[in-house]
Design an enzyme around this catalytic site. Structure first.
Site, short mmCIF file in Angstrom:
data_model
loop_
_atom_site.label_atom_id
_atom_site.label_comp_id
_atom_site.label_asym_id
_atom_site.label_seq_id
_atom_site.Cartn_x
_atom_site.Cartn_y
_atom_site.Cartn_z
N ASP A 174 0.85 -1.19 0.00
CA ASP A 174 0.00 0.00 0.00
C ASP A 174 0.89 1.24 0.00
O ASP A 174 1.67 1.47 0.94
CB ASP A 174 -0.90 -0.01 1.24
N THR A 204 -2.72 4.77 -4.40
CA THR A 204 -1.63 5.50 -3.74
C THR A 204 -0.27 5.14 -4.34
O THR A 204 0.60 6.00 -4.44
CB THR A 204 -1.63 5.18 -2.23
N THR A 205 -0.09 3.88 -4.74
CA THR A 205 1.17 3.48 -5.37
C THR A 205 1.28 4.11 -6.75
O THR A 205 2.34 4.66 -7.11
CB THR A 205 1.24 1.94 -5.49
N ASP A 208 -9.16 -0.17 0.97
CA ASP A 208 -9.04 0.29 -0.42
C ASP A 208 -10.24 -0.16 -1.25
O ASP A 208 -10.79 0.62 -2.03
CB ASP A 208 -7.74 -0.25 -1.05
#
Length: 493
Positions: A19, A52-53, A350
């Site tokens: 994450d 987010t990555t 997520d």
């Protein structure tokens, strides 16, 4: 690159995660620009919940391209302008190739597929189908479909070490990490009337300091009887209201506990304020601040309250199930270690966020890097028609977009150059904007056929947030660290 990382915190706790927001948050970063990247991943996490990555990978690729342009002599302001124009072109292209999906409580196959796509890159992907179903059911049970909104605060994600990931369940109610206050109280109560109290089971304390002098056994006996009278009065008030279960925010001593047991009134103590609110929402009860205000109308109810034990460690939890108002649910995770449960919680968070985003805005773009390749082609075509020096920055933005499909191919064990070339060829020759990287070896590059997609809102947010941060970094030409006078050698006065 989006692979898993082992993070060791300052207190030697080991965290395995991929994450992006978690990795960036746990890293010990001194570099000022890198701290901006941490804020970037947190922004994506709070706004969208997933991606987010991807947003950090994209921002890194944009900075690489900007460094090359700066070496060639382009001014940072022109690069910023070019990136801004390219970002709008890319977002416009994504809107053109996006599909609007039917989303309702009856048609939720799209929501399931979105949750599956989100969980696919996580550690828990071996059980992604069942976890995706749990996430979608949880969101739909608390969703307001008329307003197209979801309050994720009503979904509690809890976990207990032990068991297998496959034992993860959706509880139609609330799970609290407490047990009944007395070991001989019943372990299962059906159709209870629940009194939710924020007042303690103890004699009232004086507002100011007082001293009680006990000079004889009779004084002690009178004091004890006075305490007993308070306890009996409190228990009677609760019993008279018709309550058959007490959930209290505060603790009570052994004497009050024994009286509750003797009066056949099961009780739970030390329940947190947030959990009390969820219990009140789920059971339809009111939180009662004083014993004098207890009435039958303020009591909550549910189908069953049961105490469940886990393993041989005598860990117990309370399940409050079959609530009349199911707008508060719990996803209860099991796992072999606290590390696994922590990663499962992040993955489920997520997935919940992506399902919520799709209910808010039912437009999707297809995954596997197809959206980035299509946007990259549109940006490069736009650059060919720009006559000013901005065209170099616009073309560089298009090249940076291809960092996502390249990393997807590397993480899947494919040849990145070959995989990207095949996908781009399929988009140009077949005019198919849904062609991407075949990560799962399904035999087709068409992501629409593979049913791999993500929300349009999440993807455009990635592009815009990454572009904004890179523009801000490009405007910086110096770092000035200010120290207090004492650190600079001065003694101070």
């Amino acid at each position: 690159r989006g692979m898993d990382k082992i993070m060791i915190t300052s207190d030697q706790e080991v965290v395995v995660t991929n994450d992006g927001a978690t990795i960036m948050d746990l890293m010990d970063i001194d570099n000022e620009i890198a701290r901006l990247m941490v804020e970037l991943s947190k922004s994506q996490d709070s706004e969208i919940g997933d991606g987010t990555t991807g947003v950090v990978v994209l921002a890194g690729a944009l900075l690489e391209q900007a460094a090359v342009l700066l070496d060639k002599g382009l001014h940072s302001s022109r690069i910023s302008e070019g990136f801004e124009k390219a970002c709008e072109v890319a977002c416009t292209r994504l809107e053109e190739i996006s599909d609007r999906m039917p989303v309702s409580k009856d048609e939720y196959e799209v929501l399931l597929q979105t949750a599956r796509s989100t969980l696919n890159s996580k550690v828990v992907n071996r059980d992604r189908d069942r976890l995706a179903k749990i996430c979608v059911d949880a969101v739909l049970s608390v969703a307001d479909m008329e307003r197209r909104d979801v309050n994720l605060d009503l979904i509690k994600v809890d976990g207990k070490v032990g068991g297998r990931l496959e034992e993860t369940t959706l509880v139609d109610g609330i799970v609290i990490d407490k047990d009944f206050s007395h070991p001989q109280m019943p372990k299962t109560i059906e159709n209870p009337k629940i009194a939710i109290l924020t007042c303690p089971f103890e004699p009232p304390k004086p507002k100011t300091k007082h001293t009680v002098y006990v000079s004889s056994a009779q004084d002690m006996k009178d004091l004890h009887e006075q305490e007993q009278e308070y306890f009996h009065k409190m228990v009677k008030m609760v019993k008279d209201s018709g309550a058959t279960l007490v959930i209290c925010q505060w603790g009570f001593d052994d004497e009050a506990n024994y009286l509750l047991y003797r009066n056949e009134l099961p009780a739970v103590r030390w329940v947190g304020g947030v959990e009390l609110e969820l219990i009140a929402i789920a059971t339809g009860g009111r939180i009662i601040p004083r014993f004098e205000e207890i009435s039958e109308q303020k009591l909550g109810t549910c189908g069953v309250v049961r105490e469940v034990g886990f393993g041989t460690t005598k860990d117990r939890m309370l399940f409050i199930e079959k609530c009349p108002n199911s707008r508060a649910v719990t996803i209860f995770i099991r796992g072999g270690s606290s590390m696994m449960i922590g990663e499962a919680k992040r993955a489920i968070h997520d997935a919940l966020c992506m399902v919520r985003n799709l209910i808010r805005d039912p437009r999707i773009v297809y995954g596997g890097g197809s959206a980035e390749i299509a946007a990259s082609r549109a940006v490069c075509d736009f650059a060919d028609h720009v006559k000013t020096v901005d065209q170099y920055a616009i073309r560089a933005f298009g090249d940076a977009l291809e960092a996502v499909p390249i990393n997807l191919a590397i993480n899947s064990g494919l040849n990145p150059v070959k995989a990207l070339s095949e996908a781009r060829k399929a988009q140009v020759e077949d005019k198919n904007p849904y062609a991407g990287i075949d990560c799962m070896d399904k035999g087709t590059l068409d992501m629409k056929v593979q049913r791999v997609f993500e929300t349009f809102h999440g993807k455009t947010s990635q592009l815009r947030l990454a572009t904004q941060v890179v523009k801000m970094i490009l405007k910086v030409d110096d770092v000035i660290i200010t120290h207090p006078e004492q650190q600079q050698g001065g003694q101070g006065y």
